[in-house]
Scaffold this motif. Structure first.
Motif, PDB file in Angstrom:
ATOM      1  N   UNK A 155      -8.134  17.415 -27.017  1.00  0.00           N
ATOM      2  CA  UNK A 155      -7.561  16.656 -26.019  1.00  0.00           C
ATOM      3  C   UNK A 155      -6.816  15.237 -26.904  1.00  0.00           C
ATOM      4  N   UNK A 156      -5.972  15.106 -26.236  1.00  0.00           N
ATOM      5  CA  UNK A 156      -5.206  13.498 -26.619  1.00  0.00           C
ATOM      6  C   UNK A 156      -4.692  12.549 -25.570  1.00  0.00           C
ATOM      7  N   UNK A 157      -5.077  11.273 -26.179  1.00  0.00           N
ATOM      8  CA  UNK A 157      -4.304  10.387 -25.116  1.00  0.00           C
ATOM      9  C   UNK A 157      -3.014  10.154 -24.863  1.00  0.00           C
ATOM     10  N   UNK A 158      -2.236   9.825 -23.898  1.00  0.00           N
ATOM     11  CA  UNK A 158      -1.134  10.035 -23.591  1.00  0.00           C
ATOM     12  C   UNK A 158      -0.609   8.491 -22.951  1.00  0.00           C
ATOM     13  N   UNK A 159      -2.322   7.607 -22.254  1.00  0.00           N
ATOM     14  CA  UNK A 159      -2.100   7.141 -22.030  1.00  0.00           C
ATOM     15  C   UNK A 159      -2.917   5.258 -22.294  1.00  0.00           C
TER      16      UNK A 159
ATOM     17  N   UNK B 127      -3.858   7.281 -30.606  1.00  0.00           N
ATOM     18  CA  UNK B 127      -3.588   8.884 -29.859  1.00  0.00           C
ATOM     19  C   UNK B 127      -3.442  10.449 -29.959  1.00  0.00           C
ATOM     20  N   UNK B 128      -3.934  10.236 -31.317  1.00  0.00           N
ATOM     21  CA  UNK B 128      -3.575  11.691 -31.962  1.00  0.00           C
ATOM     22  C   UNK B 128      -4.214  12.428 -31.493  1.00  0.00           C
ATOM     23  N   UNK B 129      -4.142  13.862 -31.253  1.00  0.00           N
ATOM     24  CA  UNK B 129      -4.994  14.855 -31.015  1.00  0.00           C
ATOM     25  C   UNK B 129      -6.357  15.122 -31.173  1.00  0.00           C
ATOM     26  N   UNK B 130      -7.361  15.129 -30.840  1.00  0.00           N
ATOM     27  CA  UNK B 130      -9.093  14.648 -31.888  1.00  0.00           C
ATOM     28  C   UNK B 130     -10.147  16.128 -31.133  1.00  0.00           C
TER      29      UNK B 130
END
Length: 320
Positions: A98-102, A70-73
């Protein structure tokens, strides 16, 4: 030896139960590290999401599906050649954050999210830069980044991914185009220098003209004042001559011949002075009767004495 084996055989069910309990606890207890979220599947179907920390699932029934970071990559965008709207070929590369939010969407809505984002960014870089000319592609970097971010972020929203930034790192024209741009910049600088020089000459000419105009105005004002003073002096001289003429006329009316001699001697003397000061003649020969000039001078002296005696009588009367 057989006795020891018999002991193991007696405790074998207990050992099996202990081992099965340990395996059950291991399969049921899950520790999720910070910055990650895990999906739980029951017989292959998603049921829930495990948050960071210690969680428990149903052993042998539930299983961990996807472990999502879930961290920004950051994702580096490979260099590619792009042709602008004015047919200039440039090499472009960039970087995407980008970052996963779901975690559920990114696990089950897209396969290989990083590859999908890379293809989206690469395609849209060609689209955005291809609609711009070379000058805009080199100078409007912020506008390009904003357009790319909006397009890619809208495309990745159904995947549960938030694209936070897209930065174009470098836009490199070919060497021959760089040489042409350098020559153009040099000619533009020379043009601006010539314009500034001509503007400086123009301003200098304007200032000189303004100075000359002000000087002319001041000179005219000075001449006007001098003419006014000269006219005033001539007026006063004329008034003095008129007064002297009136006095002589009154004296003639009263029969005083000495005043007439004074007036004639004065004018005669002025005429001699004018003739003597002429620049056209070096030597002036004038027939002159000494007795007439002496008589005129005696008349002047008599008039002067009479005037003095008249001025002294009032003073004596005042003393008495």
């Amino acid at each position: 030896m057989f006795e020891s084996l018999e002991w193991i055989g007696d405790y074998l069910p207990v050992l099996v139960v202990v081992a099965l309990a340990a395996v059950t606890v291991f399969k049921g207890a899950k520790q999720v590290p910070q910055g990650e979220e895990w999906t739980v599947e029951r017989f292959g179907k998603y049921v829930r999401t495990l948050r960071p920390g210690l969680s428990v699932i149903i052993p042998y029934v539930d299983s961990v599906g996807m472990k999502v970071n879930m961290r920004e990559r950051v994702l580096d965008v490979d260099s590619q050649k792009v042709i602008t709207s004015d047919n200039a070929a440039v090499t472009v590369d960039g970087v995407t954050f980008y970052q996963v939010v779901d975690p559920v969407k990114v696990s089950y809505q897209v396969n290989d999210a990083e590859r999908a984002i890379m293809n989206l960014v690469t395609t849209n870089i060609r689209t955005v830069l291809g609609s711009m000319n070379l000058d805009d592609a080199l100078s409007k970097r912020d506008s390009i980044n904003a357009r790319l971010l909006k397009i890619v972020d809208d495309a990745t929203e159904p995947w549960g991914i938030k694209v936070t930034r897209i930065e174009i790192k470098d836009v490199s024209p070919p060497d021959e185009l760089l040489d042409a741009m350098a020559k153009q910049m040099k000619s533009e600088r020379e043009k601006r220098a010539m314009i500034l020089e001509s503007e400086g000459r123009k301003q200098s000419a304007i200032l000189i003209a303004d100075g000359e105009r002000e000087a002319a105005v001041l000179n005219a004002e000075g001449e006007r004042q001098a003419a006014f003073k000269q006219a005033e002096a001539r007026e006063r001289l004329a008034e003095a001559d008129a007064k002297a003429t009136r006095d002589v006329s009154e004296a003639i009316t009263q029969g005083d011949i000495k005043a007439v001699n004074f007036f004639i001697a004065q004018e005669y003397t002025k005429a001699l002075a004018a003739i003597g000061s002429s620049q056209n003649n070096k030597v002036v020969m004038i027939p002159l009767e000494a007795s007439s000039l002496i008589g005129s001078l005696s008349g002047i002296l008599s008039v002067a004495k009479g005037a003095l005696s008249e001025d002294q009588e009032p003073h004596r009367g005042g003393r008495e």
